[in-house]
Scaffold this active site. Structure first.
Site, mmCIF file in Angstrom:
data_model
loop_
_atom_site.group_PDB
_atom_site.id
_atom_site.type_symbol
_atom_site.label_atom_id
_atom_site.label_comp_id
_atom_site.label_asym_id
_atom_site.label_seq_id
_atom_site.Cartn_x
_atom_site.Cartn_y
_atom_site.Cartn_z
ATOM 1 N N GLU A 1 9.434 70.647 -30.020
ATOM 2 C CA GLU A 1 9.717 70.714 -31.469
ATOM 3 C C GLU A 1 8.493 71.141 -32.270
ATOM 4 O O GLU A 1 8.193 70.564 -33.308
ATOM 5 C CB GLU A 1 10.205 69.346 -31.995
ATOM 6 C CG GLU A 1 11.330 68.728 -31.212
ATOM 7 C CD GLU A 1 12.712 69.150 -31.678
ATOM 8 O OE1 GLU A 1 12.802 70.101 -32.474
ATOM 9 O OE2 GLU A 1 13.678 68.550 -31.203
HETATM 10 C C1 LIG Z 1 10.582 68.686 -21.713
HETATM 11 C C2 LIG Z 1 10.813 69.849 -22.614
HETATM 12 C C3 LIG Z 1 12.029 69.980 -23.255
HETATM 13 C C4 LIG Z 1 12.287 71.108 -24.046
HETATM 14 N N1 LIG Z 1 13.540 71.291 -24.571
HETATM 15 C C5 LIG Z 1 13.828 72.469 -25.177
HETATM 16 C C6 LIG Z 1 15.155 72.780 -25.579
HETATM 17 O O1 LIG Z 1 16.073 71.991 -25.410
HETATM 18 N N2 LIG Z 1 15.381 73.988 -26.144
HETATM 19 C C7 LIG Z 1 14.391 74.901 -26.349
HETATM 20 O O2 LIG Z 1 14.648 75.975 -26.850
HETATM 21 N N3 LIG Z 1 13.101 74.629 -25.996
HETATM 22 C C8 LIG Z 1 12.815 73.449 -25.409
HETATM 23 N N4 LIG Z 1 11.524 73.180 -25.022
HETATM 24 C C9 LIG Z 1 10.497 74.155 -25.283
HETATM 25 C C10 LIG Z 1 9.436 73.707 -26.265
HETATM 26 O O3 LIG Z 1 9.900 73.777 -27.572
HETATM 27 C C11 LIG Z 1 8.229 74.620 -25.999
HETATM 28 O O4 LIG Z 1 7.650 74.131 -24.810
HETATM 29 C C12 LIG Z 1 7.235 74.665 -27.105
HETATM 30 O O5 LIG Z 1 7.763 75.395 -28.158
HETATM 31 C C13 LIG Z 1 5.901 75.303 -26.677
HETATM 32 O O6 LIG Z 1 6.086 76.478 -25.980
HETATM 33 P P1 LIG Z 1 5.309 76.682 -24.586
HETATM 34 O O7 LIG Z 1 5.542 75.495 -23.757
HETATM 35 O O8 LIG Z 1 5.716 77.999 -24.054
HETATM 36 O O9 LIG Z 1 3.785 76.694 -24.969
HETATM 37 P P2 LIG Z 1 2.939 77.895 -25.613
HETATM 38 O O10 LIG Z 1 3.697 78.502 -26.724
HETATM 39 O O11 LIG Z 1 2.477 78.772 -24.516
HETATM 40 O O12 LIG Z 1 1.739 77.114 -26.245
HETATM 41 C C14 LIG Z 1 0.646 76.642 -25.459
HETATM 42 C C15 LIG Z 1 -0.353 75.970 -26.379
HETATM 43 O O13 LIG Z 1 -0.859 76.914 -27.330
HETATM 44 C C16 LIG Z 1 -0.744 76.399 -28.636
HETATM 45 N N5 LIG Z 1 -0.515 77.502 -29.555
HETATM 46 C C17 LIG Z 1 0.357 78.527 -29.439
HETATM 47 N N6 LIG Z 1 0.258 79.347 -30.493
HETATM 48 C C18 LIG Z 1 -0.686 78.837 -31.301
HETATM 49 C C19 LIG Z 1 -1.242 79.203 -32.562
HETATM 50 N N7 LIG Z 1 -0.861 80.275 -33.230
HETATM 51 N N8 LIG Z 1 -2.204 78.432 -33.084
HETATM 52 C C20 LIG Z 1 -2.627 77.329 -32.449
HETATM 53 N N9 LIG Z 1 -2.137 76.935 -31.270
HETATM 54 C C21 LIG Z 1 -1.177 77.658 -30.715
HETATM 55 C C22 LIG Z 1 0.419 75.419 -28.586
HETATM 56 O O14 LIG Z 1 0.271 74.433 -29.592
HETATM 57 C C23 LIG Z 1 0.258 74.833 -27.194
HETATM 58 O O15 LIG Z 1 -0.650 73.770 -27.245
HETATM 59 C C24 LIG Z 1 11.268 72.055 -24.247
HETATM 60 C C25 LIG Z 1 10.027 71.893 -23.635
HETATM 61 C C26 LIG Z 1 9.796 70.816 -22.825
HETATM 62 C C27 LIG Z 1 8.478 70.699 -22.147
#
Ligand SMILES: Cc1cc2nc3c(=O)[nH]c(=O)nc-3n(C[C@H](O)[C@H](O)[C@H](O)COP(=O)(O)OP(=O)(O)OC[C@H]3O[C@@H](n4cnc5c(N)ncnc54)[C@H](O)[C@@H]3O)c2cc1C
Length: 808
Positions: free
Chosen positions: A500
């Site tokens: 989220e």
């Molecule tokens: C258990 C679990 C349940 C989930 N359930 C759902 C679901 O039901 N539906 C769905 O659609 N998604 C779901 N997600 C996805 C979740 O919303 C994403 O994991 C999240 O948006 C982050 O994306 P990412 O994991 O690819 O990390 P990335 O986007 O690769 O981010 C990696 C890190 O970089 C940081 N970062 C990225 N961009 C920036 C920026 N511009 N400035 C500063 N920091 C930045 C982030 O804060 C993070 O710490 C789920 C994820 C998990 C782990």
């Protein structure tokens, strides 16, 4: 000199009270006239004063002159350097409502707004649900079994959840849902979370951002009539796919595409629809979902719908059994049992009426998601955080009283007292922050900036409390098994941090960025004016906003300096005694924050968006001000209980110290150091006034957690509590009762030892009974207590050959 000083004082008073420019000018004119007539001043000085007045002050009040002579060149300059707002940024800015953060940005918050919000209250029906089905569900969950043996909820649990409409908390009654308030929804997740994080996540997802919420808000009548009753009964299990391998935090960059075309659907040929290809991952409930919400970019290359090719992000509901849908594999998120996995779509053909909201919502997917995202951020995750805070406070406090080392309950050691105090203070802050935002949601608002604040802050604070609890439990927290209530909560932390809106991104990019643009009284007006295509109107609006902004800035300089100089003592705020003290500090910090915001915007302009270390610190200031507000409101709602004052003080002192640290961080890292130094002089003219909660206060907070009291009950209210000696937390409650019941007896025995009436013996209690120091009944009680303590400190043991529990 005295005259000049008096004039400056008059101007400062006018600025302090934020008088309009015209009033300000009239007062200044009257003052110069008074000096001219009644005081003995040289003609040269008078000429200078009147000169400045007529050359600078009077023209400033002539709107047209001001617009073309001063505002127009700045307007032109800004047009070249102010970045435009992208469509996704605009949609994020438009989503939701402006709420309390606007008062904090104003530098002069109107506390009546918060104080007039009624105390959050459940209806009888909601309370009955919590006392009935929720309590029953907590009793039937075996978290170890589901997380370690089955990697899934048991079939009985799934059935119970569906039959009792746990998935339908947000669905209106007319569709067979429960239609509960945000408060009730949060209480349910919080209570479930205290028994099993995996069960809480399973229940929270359909009630959060997903098909249910989207259909309720945007669905067509046909979609609502068909799906909502089925979702309410659990016939359909929903999931929502936004995230993919290439689009995580930057979800708007998704490569998933739907092409408008004609195809065959359910035997019918030449149906207008969409050919969809997607790859999503991390999707909660996907492995068991029957209905998938999918976000994709809609393209209409053959212009079957309109002349526009790229129609933007669109949301659709896709049935699991549709040809081309690939589902059923799963990820394994941090040893939790909630189901989560990837979903793929290969040339899936769907009819147009599967678009959520129908064709009128084509391309509006991003704003629909932004609008609905607040629930997950403001309800579900904070409820999990509150659950963590409460279990850590209640059961770690109790454990610290039960567990003895060096013949002393570990909670009495100063070293343990320190993290224990933080657990108590943070648990109080977390609950207060959760409850305040729920009040806003239940009054029909969507506080999008504050929902980000609450999500980020509560998840960070959850991380602290659970980490401290792990340290205090030592091996008892580390050794996993059915007796361990903490390790799964520890493993859940990164999930809460990431989902989220990942915390780093939320803190450094979203909270302050969105907050400033939406809630600063003039910033957005200026940006919009500069980019207005109607240049004449733009200049007019810019001129108005700019001068109001300058007055606002001067006022904040004066206010911050004066309030700092007088240590906030003269500020008129609500509250009495200790609460007034904190209301005053909050009012002071709001003024300083408003000043600092303008200073940062002036120096960094649009590049502030990329200076995430600065905007992250500004976010910390805003967030901690929200926490103080919530804590004060919570304390007042709870009836200003004298015994809770240490918790109030700990939470407020900690937040004020965080604000001060963040402000210092901004000051020393600004690219123009002299501005940082000037801000320091204005904001902290005497000293840095805030300290971390001191040791004495920490001692008081820690002691509140060590034994039962009304304060401990209030702090842990709403979680699943039992005293079943076989339960992971029940055995701790059970033992605590015995420890307290036998406290006096143990003191009696120790006194006898000191007096030499008892010798060090293998069986002290038996000897004490034999020497009639304690009675037979008292002896029996001590033996029972010993067994209860041993049971509470036990950890699980497993066979070497498998995973059968073999705890003796
Ligand atoms: C258990 C679990 C349940 C989930 N359930 C759902 C679901 O039901 N539906 C769905 O659609 N998604 C779901 N997600 C996805 C979740 O919303 C994403 O994991 C999240 O948006 C982050 O994306 P990412 O994991 O690819 O990390 P990335 O986007 O690769 O981010 C990696 C890190 O970089 C940081 N970062 C990225 N961009 C920036 C920026 N511009 N400035 C500063 N920091 C930045 C982030 O804060 C993070 O710490 C789920 C994820 C998990 C782990």
């Amino acid at each position: 000199m005295i005259i000049l000083g008096s004039l400056i004082l008059i101007l400062a008073v006018a600025a302090y009270f934020r008088l309009p420019l015209i009033v300000w000018s009239l007062i200044l004119g009257a003052a110069i006239l008074f000096i001219h007539i009644y005081l003995d001043v040289s003609t040269k000085s008078l000429l200078l004063a009147w000169g400045i007045y007529f050359i600078i002050v009077v023209p400033l009040n002539l709107n047209l002159l001001r617009r073309y002579a001063i505002s127009a060149p700045i307007f032109k300059l800004m047009g070249g350097i102010m970045p435009t707002i992208s469509q996704t940024e605009q949609e994020a800015l438009d989503a939701g409502d402006i709420w309390w953060e606007a008062e904090l940005f104003s530098g002069k918050p109107d506390f009546s707004m918060i104080r007039n919000i009624p105390k959050p209250q459940l209806t009888d029906e909601e309370q009955a649900f919590l006392d009935g089905p929720v309590e029953q569900l907590c009793e039937m969950i075996d978290d170890w079994k589901i997380t370690h043996e089955d990697y899934d909820l048991t079939p009985e649990t799934w059935k119970f959840i569906k039959d009792n409409r746990f998935f339908a908390m947000i669905i209106p009654k007319e569709y067979g849902g429960l239609e509960y308030s945000a408060l009730c929804h949060s209480q349910v997740i919080m209570k479930l979370g205290s028994a099993s994080g995996s069960t809480a996540v399973t229940v929270m997802v359909p009630n959060s951002l997903g098909p249910g919420k989207l259909l309720m808000t945007y669905g067509t009548k046909e979609q609502k009539d068909y799906y909502l009753p089925r979702l309410a009964k659990g016939i359909e299990v929903p999931c929502f796919g936004l995230t993919g391998p290439y689009a995580g935090s930057d979800a708007g960059a998704m490569p998933d595409v739907g092409i408008v075309c004609r195809g065959t659907f359910e035997g019918k040929e030449d149906v207008l629809g969409i050919r969809l290809n997607w790859e999503k991952r991390y999707i909660t409930l996907a492995p068991v979902a029957t209905i998938l919400g999918i976000a994709f970019k809609l393209k209409d290359p053959d212009h079957l719908l309109s002349d526009v090719t790229d129609r933007g992000i669109t949301l659709a509901l896709v049935k699991r059994e549709t040809e081309g849908v690939e589902i059923g594999r799963r990820h394994f998120p941090m040893n939790q049992a909630f189901l989560n996995g990837p979903i793929r779509g290969n040339d899936v053909f769907i009819p147009m009426d599967w678009i959520i909201g129908g064709e009128q919502y084509i391309g509006k997917g991003w704003s629909m998601l932004m609008e609905c995202l607040s629930d997950g951020r403001a309800i579900s995750l904070p409820a999990l955080g509150a659950s963590a805070g409460k279990i850590a406070a209640r059961f770690t406090g109790a454990y610290s009283r039960i567990r003895k080392q060096f013949h002393t309950p570990i909670g009495y050691f100063e070293g343990v007292e320190e993290p224990l105090a933080e657990i108590g203070g943070q648990a109080y802050a977390i609950d207060a922050a959760r409850l305040l935002v729920l009040s806003s949601l239940d009054s029909g608002e969507i506080p999008s900036v504050i929902s980000g604040v609450v999500k980020q802050q509560i998840m960070e604070r959850m991380r602290k409390v659970i980490n401290h609890a792990m340290d205090i439990h030592g091996g008892h927290g580390i050794s996993m098994g059915p007796k361990n209530f903490l390790a799964r909560a520890y493993q859940l932390i990164p999930v809460g941090i990431t989902v989220e809106g990942a915390n780093i991104l939320t803190r450094t990019l979203m909270i302050f960025g969105q907050g400033a643009m939406r809630s600063h009284p003039y910033l957005l007006k200026e940006v919009e004016a500069v980019h207005n295509k109607d240049v004449k109107q733009g200049l007019k609006d810019f001129n108005q906003a700019l001068f109001a902004h300058i007055g606002f800035f001067i006022s904040n300089v004066v206010r911050s300096f004066w309030i700092g100089l007088t240590a906030s003592r003269l500020l008129r705020t609500p509250g009495t005694g200790i609460t007034r003290h904190y209301y005053r500090q909050l009012a002071r910090m709001s003024s300083c924050f408003a000043l600092m915001t303008d200073a940062c915007v002036a120096i960094l302009g649009g590049s502030l968006k990329r200076r995430e270390k600065i905007s992250g610190r500004l976010a910390d200031i805003l967030s901690n001000m929200y926490v103080i507000t919530a804590v004060l409101k919570h304390f007042e709602d709870e009836g200003q209980q004298e015994k809770d004052i240490p918790l109030l003080k700990w939470a407020c002192d900690d937040a004020l110290f965080n604000i001060q640290t963040a402000m210092k961080g901004v000051m020393v890292n600004l690219p123009v150091p002299v501005i940082g130094r000037m801000l320091n002089m204005i904001i902290f003219p005497l000293s840095k006034p805030y300290q971390k909660p001191d040791d004495k206060l920490g001692h008081k907070v820690a002691r509140l957690l060590l034994e039962p009291s009304d304060t401990r009950e209030r702090l842990s209210k709403g979680i699943y509590v039992n005293d079943d000696p076989e339960d992971a937390t029940g055995r701790i409650e059970y033992a605590l009762n015995y420890v307290l019941k036998t406290d006096e007896l143990n003191k009696k025995i120790r006194a006898a030892q000191k007096e030499g009436r008892l010798s060090p013996s293998d069986d002290l209690y038996l000897e004490a009974k034999a020497k009639k120091i304690i009675s037979g009944n008292e002896y029996a009680l001590l033996i029972e207590a010993e067994a209860a303590i041993l049971n509470a400190i036990k950890v699980d043991e497993f066979s070497n050959t498998g995973w059968e529990v073999e705890t003796p």
